[in-house]
Design a protein around this motif. Structure first.
Motif, short mmCIF file in Angstrom:
data_model
loop_
_atom_site.label_atom_id
_atom_site.label_comp_id
_atom_site.label_asym_id
_atom_site.label_seq_id
_atom_site.Cartn_x
_atom_site.Cartn_y
_atom_site.Cartn_z
N VAL A 27 33.74 27.07 19.57
CA VAL A 27 32.20 26.52 20.49
C VAL A 27 32.67 25.60 21.74
O VAL A 27 31.85 25.30 22.57
N VAL A 28 34.34 24.75 21.61
CA VAL A 28 34.06 24.43 23.34
C VAL A 28 34.37 24.95 24.66
O VAL A 28 34.63 24.86 25.45
N VAL A 29 34.44 26.46 23.89
CA VAL A 29 35.25 27.38 24.83
C VAL A 29 33.59 27.86 25.99
O VAL A 29 33.64 28.49 26.98
N ARG A 30 33.02 27.51 25.16
CA ARG A 30 31.81 28.30 25.21
C ARG A 30 31.72 27.57 26.71
O ARG A 30 31.58 26.75 26.78
N GLY A 31 31.07 28.98 27.92
CA GLY A 31 31.28 28.80 28.71
C GLY A 31 31.74 27.79 29.67
O GLY A 31 31.53 27.43 30.53
N HIS A 32 32.67 28.42 29.26
CA HIS A 32 34.37 27.62 29.61
C HIS A 32 34.93 28.47 29.70
O HIS A 32 36.05 28.10 29.29
N GLU A 33 34.40 29.69 29.78
CA GLU A 33 35.45 31.11 29.29
C GLU A 33 37.06 31.47 30.33
O GLU A 33 37.69 31.26 30.04
N ALA A 34 36.73 31.17 31.50
CA ALA A 34 37.14 31.20 33.14
C ALA A 34 38.29 29.89 32.91
O ALA A 34 40.07 30.05 33.34
N ALA A 35 37.97 28.89 32.62
CA ALA A 35 38.47 27.63 33.01
C ALA A 35 39.86 27.70 31.55
O ALA A 35 41.07 27.17 31.74
N PHE A 36 39.17 28.37 30.50
CA PHE A 36 40.50 28.30 29.15
C PHE A 36 41.19 29.41 29.69
O PHE A 36 42.47 28.57 29.71
N GLN A 37 41.07 30.12 30.42
CA GLN A 37 42.01 30.98 30.53
C GLN A 37 42.80 30.84 31.64
O GLN A 37 44.29 30.96 32.04
N ALA A 38 42.16 29.62 32.42
CA ALA A 38 43.27 29.01 33.53
C ALA A 38 44.43 28.52 33.27
O ALA A 38 45.35 27.74 33.58
N GLY A 39 43.96 27.43 32.14
CA GLY A 39 44.71 26.59 31.66
C GLY A 39 45.65 27.48 31.11
O GLY A 39 46.62 26.71 31.65
#
Lengths: 456, 402
Positions: free
Chosen positions: A168-180
């Motif tokens: 749920v928290v990754v939803r909408g921030h998929e690219a940010a998660f991978q960037a992290g």
């Protein structure tokens, strides 16, 4: 990819899990930051009341580690800088202005991040305070930038009650998660491990198909989602080893920082627990430092309620007049259970939850879910039953003896028994089950502090 | 419940420090939490707690002891009425007679033990521990029904004070308090707790039924003459396997019936209160050591017929089964590690058999075997923990270089 099947542990069948819906929280007029929430950092303010700050302006830094600075999550004016006992910086209050002026920070393209040097990533994390989103094991401290972690663990599963789901928290921030994730690879010479819940076909591809990390699945009851368990089964800590851990929800923030070149204006927290009204238990997008009063307004059930930041097993109690702290990703509300019951020691136990088999409910109401309250269900006693705790610790650790070694201040023995592999939160479930109502979380916390103080 | 709560709250100030009844605040607290669960909330993580507490844990041990207690009461009355040839005695008469014999022992045990518990709780300013509920009942069940009441009081006092309180109370004792009490009586007043004439209440030994000697099955087995067929010999003395499983025979109050003990065992193991590892270890230790004795050279076995006894006989004779289920499983004095529990249980079984077979001085070795193993338990645990530490070190090394 590897699947670890955890057998020991317990999922308490509770009422009150947040629905996987993210709603926008109320916009707060004032936000409060608590520099003292990080132990041992010695924060010093760099602003004074009346100063105008932008989103991303530096508010305070650490005297212990001068490169470590913390920045404002919102633009506005500094309303208060409060000092507490011995002039320790206690809180900074900011009145949020309507205009969202942003302090620009280095910005990176998605493809660029994996190639960044350790120094570049560390500098950015130090400069924004986001290094504090990582934890250094042993002792679960803000990482020492000079330390070279042998590996980094990303925890994208949390089996404790009412915690935010990574999906749920990754939803909408998929690219940010991978960037992290990409950024983490620069920080260690070893591997980056991504720990995901097993047996979940609904896992988003951003998690299950993440790159630049070794993916491990953990199946089983709580505490299968604790970082200590992941470490133990993948890359256990020996004395003098250093490992860093980070939660998926915090890694998203780091990724957003890198991709946007600005402090993220909001974050997602989970709001759950039996003390929250039906239909109000959900995820909430809000700003760091938002007052809880606003977040919880019209959402609490009647009666005396306890607000817990973190999870109801290992979290801390916070006041309704406090604000969302840097480290919080979940708020749980529990009714205070001061009601007394007639002869609880002999009743068949139809209407109480217990992990033990001495209650009728354990035998006949296996599918029931429970709205637990904060009642202690008994008084503290000496340690009587043995071998019970080990049923809740899925690691090669003899909990009874670890606890005894810590109580006896036998640090050598405690380290040999695996103290450094653990975190106080790992013993919260044992403490939940303990019929002697022992403070196992506190005992282990004091034990770890003692080892840290005296050295290994 | 509201009424009860109000009443308690009205009385509470009387027991506050400095008030007239403060001396008895431990009793007040105990009564208070006996009637109503405490209103206390958790004061830190974890913020929720399981419903099980020590009070309920101990209560379940007491519940597990109920079959043995009830049967023991009946058996004491049955033996009394049968041996003394009371005319027309039936079920009810047996029960009433049993109550007359056993109830005073239980009451004295609870009163004397409770007195010390309360005294220490008051002086040490802690709450009254529920452990004495168990000790106070366990102790009478391992006594002969003819025990003088003053000895019950002296015994339980010794067991509670020396066996438990001087170490700091429940949770800190090295030895099982009930067995400490019994061992004290055994060595201090052997006449009332050993021999053939204490195990059944007999008013006049001249007028007993024909052939009744008062000896327990174990004493009979030990006294079997060389060359005798031991099973046949026991049967002629009135002890068949069936009768010993039933337990209508002379012996300590609560120990005689294997059926009653099995019921208790089921309660302890199904609720998870008693350690099945210790019990299984104990039964295995008994069975294996007896089987080992069974295969000794024949001349030896002929000279000492008890060596021929199958293990299931040994298990239902004397206090061994009761001891393994209720005494050995006391978690405070037992081994605490999983492997240690097996070793500890096994040693108790094996040691009991060694004592009862080879030692002419002690008829039943279970009490001494358990006390000995209580002392040895920390050593067993220490060894298990050392092995565990070595395994851990090897695991860490393997995971870090594998």
């Amino acid at each position: 990819m590897k699947i670890h099947r955890i057998k020991k542990g317990l999922d308490i069948p509770l009422v009150g899990a947040p629905e996987p819906i993210v709603a926008d929280g109320p916009l707060a007029e004032c936000i409060t930051l608590y520099p003292n929430e990080f132990e041992g950092l010695k924060p010093r303010p760099l602003v004074k009341p009346g100063d105008t700050v932008r989103r991303g302006s530096i508010l305070f830094y650490s005297k212990k580690l001068e490169a470590l600075k913390f920045r404002s999550p919102a633009a506005g004016t500094v309303k208060e800088v409060v000092f507490g006992h011995r002039r320790a910086l206690e809180k900074i209050v900011i009145r949020v202005s309507g205009a969202d002026e942003v302090e620009p920070l280095p910005r990176f393209a998605a493809g660029q991040i994996a190639g960044l040097s350790r120094e570049a990533v560390l500098a950015l994390l130090l400069d924004t305070g986001y290094l504090a989103h990582l934890k250094q094991r042993p002792f679960s401290r803000v990482p020492d930038p000079k330390a070279r972690p042998k590996s980094i663990f990303v925890n994208a599963m949390n089996t404790a009650p009412f915690q935010p789901e990574a999906g749920v928290v990754v939803r909408g921030h998929e690219a940010a998660f991978q960037a992290g994730l990409d950024a983490l690879t620069a920080l260690t010479s070893g591997r980056v491990y991504l720990c995901l819940p097993g047996g979940r076909p609904d896992l988003p591809p951003a998690l299950a198909g993440a790159k630049n990390a070794e993916i491990h699945f953990f199946e089983g009851p709580h505490p299968a989602g604790n970082s200590s368990v992941h470490l133990h089964h993948i890359d256990p800590i020996r004395p003098n080893d250093v490992v860093w851990t980070v939660k998926a929800v915090d890694l998203v923030q780091i990724g957003r920082l890198l991709l946007d070149g600005a402090m993220p204006p909001d974050r997602v927290i989970a709001l759950g627990g039996p003390g929250v009204l039906d239909g109000e238990r959900r995820y909430c997008r809000t700003r760091l430092g938002s007052p809880l009063e606003g977040l919880l307004k019209d959402k609490l059930a009647a009666g005396e309620q306890r607000i817990v930041a973190g999870d109801i097993l290992a979290g801390v109690q916070v006041g309704v007049d406090s604000s969302l702290r840097f480290q919080d990703s979940a708020l749980c509300v529990l009714p205070e259970g001061r009601e007394r019951h007639f002869m609880g020691w002999i009743v068949p136990g139809w209407s109480t939850f217990s992990q033990s088999r001495s209650f009728l409910s354990t035998w006949l109401r296996r599918r029931a879910t429970w709205a637990l309250d904060t009642n202690r269900h008994g008084s503290p006693r000496a340690m009587v039953l043995t071998g019970l705790y080990d049923r809740f610790v899925p690691m090669r650790i003899m909990t009874d003896y670890l606890v005894r070694a810590v109580l006896a201040h036998d640090i050598d023995e405690a380290v040999k028994l695996g103290l450094l592999e653990t975190d106080p939160e790992d013993f919260a479930l044992c403490a939940f089950a303990c019929p002697s109502k022992m403070d196992l979380v506190g005992i282990i916390r004091r034990g770890l502090a003692e080892v840290e103080r005296e050295g290994i | 419940m509201k009424f009860l709560e109000q009443m308690i709250e009205k009385m509470r100030p009387l027991f506050a420090p400095g008030r007239p009844l403060h001396l008895f605040h431990a009793v007040f607290e105990a009564t208070d939490s006996f009637l109503l669960t405490p209103p206390d909330v958790t004061d830190g993580p974890p913020h929720v707690r399981d419903a099980l507490d020590i009070k309920r844990t101990m209560t379940f041990v007491v519940i597990a002891l109920i079959p043995c207690t009830l049967f023991g009461i009946f058996n004491a009355g049955y033996m009394h009425n049968t041996v003394n040839q009371v005319p027309g005695a039936g079920f009810l008469q047996h029960l009433l007679q049993g109550l007359r014999l056993v109830l005073p022992i239980i009451l004295v045990s609870y009163a004397a033990g409770g007195f010390w518990e309360v005294l220490f709780a008051t002086i040490r300013k802690h709450e009254i521990n529920e452990g004495f509920l168990v000790t106070g009942l366990l102790f009478p069940l391992i006594l002969p029904p003819t025990i003088p009441l003053w000895q019950v009081a002296v015994g339980i006092s010794f067991g509670t004070v020396i066996g438990k309180e001087i170490f700091g109370g429940t949770g800190f004792n090295v030895l099982n308090p009930a067995l400490t009490a019994r061992a004290f009586l055994y060595f201090a007043y052997p006449a009332q707790i050993s021999g053939d004439r204490v195990w059944a209440s007999v008013t006049d030994w001249a007028g007993v039924a024909d052939g009744f000697t008062g000896a327990t099955s174990l004493a009979v087995a030990k006294a079997a003459p060389a060359g005798a067929n031991i099973v046949e010999f026991l049967r002629q003395s009135g002890f068949s396997l069936k009768s010993m499983v039933m337990g209508l025979e002379p012996g300590s109050i609560g120990e005689t019936s294997a059926i009653a003990v099995t019921l208790g065992l089921l309660i302890l193991v199904l609720t998870g209160i008693g350690s099945w590892r210790i019990i299984a270890g104990g039964v295995l230790g008994t069975a294996m050591s007896v089987t080992l004795l069974n295969v000794l050279p024949e001349p030896l076995r002929l000279a000492k017929p008890i060596l021929q006894l199958p293990f299931y006989y040994d298990l239902v004779m004397g206090g061994i089964f009761f001891g393994i289920v209720f005494m050995a499983t006391d978690p405070v004095s037992a081994a605490a590690t999983p492997a240690g529990k097996w070793i500890y249980g096994f040693s108790i079984g094996a040691l009991t058999i060694v004592i009862r077979t080879f030692n002419p001085a002690y008829p039943a070795g279970n009490m001494l075997a358990i006390l000995f193993c209580n002392v040895m338990a920390p050593l067993v645990d220490h060894m298990v923990v050392q092995v565990h530490i070595r395994h851990r070190a090897r695991y860490l090394a393997r995971m870090n270089h594998g």
